[in-house]
Write an enzyme that holds these catalytic residues in place. Structure first.
Site, PDB file in Angstrom:
ATOM      1  CG  HIS A   1      -1.922   0.936   1.410  1.00  0.00           C
ATOM      2  ND1 HIS A   1      -1.693   2.246   1.761  1.00  0.00           N
ATOM      3  CD2 HIS A   1      -3.266   0.822   1.274  1.00  0.00           C
ATOM      4  CE1 HIS A   1      -2.847   2.886   1.828  1.00  0.00           C
ATOM      5  NE2 HIS A   1      -3.817   2.051   1.530  1.00  0.00           N
TER       6      HIS A   1
ATOM      7  CG  ASP B   1       0.451  -2.477   6.099  1.00  0.00           C
ATOM      8  OD1 ASP B   1      -0.540  -2.576   6.861  1.00  0.00           O
ATOM      9  OD2 ASP B   1       0.430  -1.805   5.047  1.00  0.00           O
TER      10      ASP B   1
ATOM     11  CD  GLN C   1      -7.004  -4.663   4.070  1.00  0.00           C
ATOM     12  OE1 GLN C   1      -7.944  -5.381   4.421  1.00  0.00           O
ATOM     13  NE2 GLN C   1      -7.186  -3.430   3.665  1.00  0.00           N
TER      14      GLN C   1
ATOM     15  CE  LYS D   1      -7.901   0.148   5.737  1.00  0.00           C
ATOM     16  NZ  LYS D   1      -6.717  -0.032   4.892  1.00  0.00           N
TER      17      LYS D   1
ATOM     18  CB  CYS E   1      -3.630   3.250  -1.571  1.00  0.00           C
ATOM     19  SG  CYS E   1      -4.869   4.460  -1.139  1.00  0.00           S
TER      20      CYS E   1
HETATM   21  C1  PLP Z   1      -5.774   0.643   4.569  1.00  0.00           C
HETATM   22  C2  PLP Z   1      -4.375   0.181   4.482  1.00  0.00           C
HETATM   23  C3  PLP Z   1      -3.316   0.981   4.921  1.00  0.00           C
HETATM   24  C4  PLP Z   1      -3.506   2.391   5.414  1.00  0.00           C
HETATM   25  O1  PLP Z   1      -4.341   2.455   6.518  1.00  0.00           O
HETATM   26  P1  PLP Z   1      -4.841   3.887   7.046  1.00  0.00           P
HETATM   27  O2  PLP Z   1      -5.928   3.527   7.993  1.00  0.00           O
HETATM   28  O3  PLP Z   1      -5.338   4.636   5.846  1.00  0.00           O
HETATM   29  O4  PLP Z   1      -3.693   4.548   7.691  1.00  0.00           O
HETATM   30  C5  PLP Z   1      -2.043   0.457   4.858  1.00  0.00           C
HETATM   31  N1  PLP Z   1      -1.820  -0.776   4.405  1.00  0.00           N
HETATM   32  C6  PLP Z   1      -2.816  -1.584   3.968  1.00  0.00           C
HETATM   33  C7  PLP Z   1      -2.490  -2.959   3.488  1.00  0.00           C
HETATM   34  C8  PLP Z   1      -4.124  -1.119   3.977  1.00  0.00           C
HETATM   35  O5  PLP Z   1      -5.101  -1.908   3.543  1.00  0.00           O
END
Ligand code: PLP
Length: 408
Positions: free
Chosen positions: A121, A198, A201, A224, A362
């Site tokens: 992302h 990260d 998800q 999320k 993104c």
């Molecule tokens: C949504 C997402 C982000 C960014 O999250 P934010 O809540 O916008 O800071 C980063 N990495 C992944 C894989 C995402 O799906």
């Protein structure tokens, strides 16, 4: 509780959109919130609201307990060693930026390497580009297989003794790929590198154990995973956090303040300058209670079932291209319908009350790798049912009728 009963706890899902009952298939961008979370935020403002870590008065003490209680919940949820290793941030993006701006810049120099993947992302890409530029380090990519997965052999070949930092997503928000982060961490550590995962998800959808993964940093967002927007967290290993310099300065993060020099509070407070996101943390704590009560294993099982059903039904739609691996997928399906622009697909679906994401998600470098400008994406969560999938398929068949000429 089955998915229908769970769905009843989400007031927003009970509405019509464009004359049809809403089918919400965009939880990978942001999930909806159950009454438990809405009530917790409301109760906080109705009963306890005050600034934290300051006043001696009762509300201040309650607000501090609420805020620190939420930190403990996050620590338990991730199986962190201790709550002080949880830094509240605005979300995944802010958490990654903190590590890239503080830790990475302090350890990287000319000729060092930062290793990421083309799946990332933008939030787990641009901070590392910037850190590489600022330090003279090189940004390197672990290559992708045709289905968007990575092999451990390629990980071994990319990470070297010059690698200082590895940053990978646990689960891809586009390709539904689940990365072997535990094994990647092991390889990174063998070369003396640190790894950031990260977790945007993964945290909402499966059990996460940061000690088992043995990752050095882990970032996620509350919105999320049924929590409010504006709150997320960074987990870090204690010895690394203690060595890190803050990147934001102000109230609440200082210890001794002189006219020309100041010292910082202990972790995690030194990274939380200014009045923190108290109500957000309370809402995130309530979201964690909610998800834990249902059970992360149960949520994962349900999503596997729904996405399996969706893959079966969608693979029968002529002209539909589905991206990502066949097996071991997370709960989302990214696709294109012939040559129809995904924005047009999403617009027709929306006219049927079906909300999907369309665009580059993104992930512009990944879109170029897929050789597309954009895709559509349906993402599932604990409140989605097989009926939602049926509605998606029916709406896609309608879209085909609209754009018949563009579908081979
Ligand atoms: C949504 C997402 C982000 C960014 O999250 P934010 O809540 O916008 O800071 C980063 N990495 C992944 C894989 C995402 O799906």
């Amino acid at each position: 509780m089955n998915a229908k009963e769970i769905r009843d706890l989400f007031p927003i899902l009970h509405q019509e959109v464009n004359g049809h009952p809403l089918v919400y298939l965009d939880s990978a961008a942001s999930s909806q919130k159950p009454v438990q979370v809405l009530d917790a935020v409301r109760d906080y403002y109705m009963q306890d609201n005050a600034n934290v870590h300051r006043g001696v008065h009762t509300l201040g003490a309650r607000a501090t307990d609420d805020y620190e209680g939420a930190r403990e919940k996050v620590a338990r949820f991730l199986n962190a060693e201790s709550p002080e290793q949880i830094i509240f941030t605005r979300g995944t993006t802010t958490a990654i930026n903190l590590v890239a701006a503080s830790y990475a810049r302090s350890v990287c120099g000319d000729g060092d390497e930062i290793v990421i993947t083309p799946l990332e992302h933008h939030s787990n890409l641009i901070p590392w580009q910037q850190a590489a530029k600022a330090t003279g380090a090189t940004l390197k990519y672990i290559p992708l297989q045709p289905d968007g997965t990575i092999t451990l052999e390629d990980v071994e070949n990319t990470i070297t003794d010059r690698t200082k930092m590895v940053a990978v997503t646990y689960v891809s928000n586009v390709m539904a790929v689940v990365n072997p982060v535990k094994q990647i961490a092991e390889i990174a550590h063998r070369h003396g590198a640190k790894i950031l995962v990260d977790g945007a998800q993964s945290t909402p959808h499966q059990k996460v154990d940061v000690q088992d993964l043995n990752c050095d940093f882990y970032a996620f967002s509350g919105h999320k995973m049924c929590g409010p927007t504006g709150i997320g967290a960074l987990y870090g290993k204690k010895e690394l956090l203690e060595k890190m310099e803050p990147v934001e300065f102000g109230g609440e993060m200082i210890d001794h303040i002189g006219l020309y020099e100041s010292t910082w509070k202990e972790i995690p407070y030194r990274f939380e300058g200014g009045t923190p996101i108290i109500a957000g943390a309370v809402g995130l704590g309530a979201a964690i209670d909610f998800l834990s009560q249902i059970g992360m294993d149960e949520i994962e099982r349900h999503e596997k079932e729904i996405v399996g059903y969706a893959m079966d039904r969608l693979s029968q739609v002529d002209g539909l291209t589905i991206y990502g691996p066949q097996k071991n997928r997370s709960g989302l399906v990214t696709f294109n319908l012939g040559d129809v622009h995904p924005h047009d697909v999403a617009t027709v679906l929306d006219s049927q009350g079906v909300a999907v994401r369309a665009g580059h998600h993104c992930c512009q470098p990944l879109m170029r790798w897929l050789n597309v400008t954009a895709t559509a994406r349906a993402s599932f969560y604990l409140y989605n049912t097989e009926e939602d999938v049926d509605r998606l398929v029916a709406a896609l068949l309608q879209t085909k009728e609209y754009f018949g000429h563009a579908i081979g």
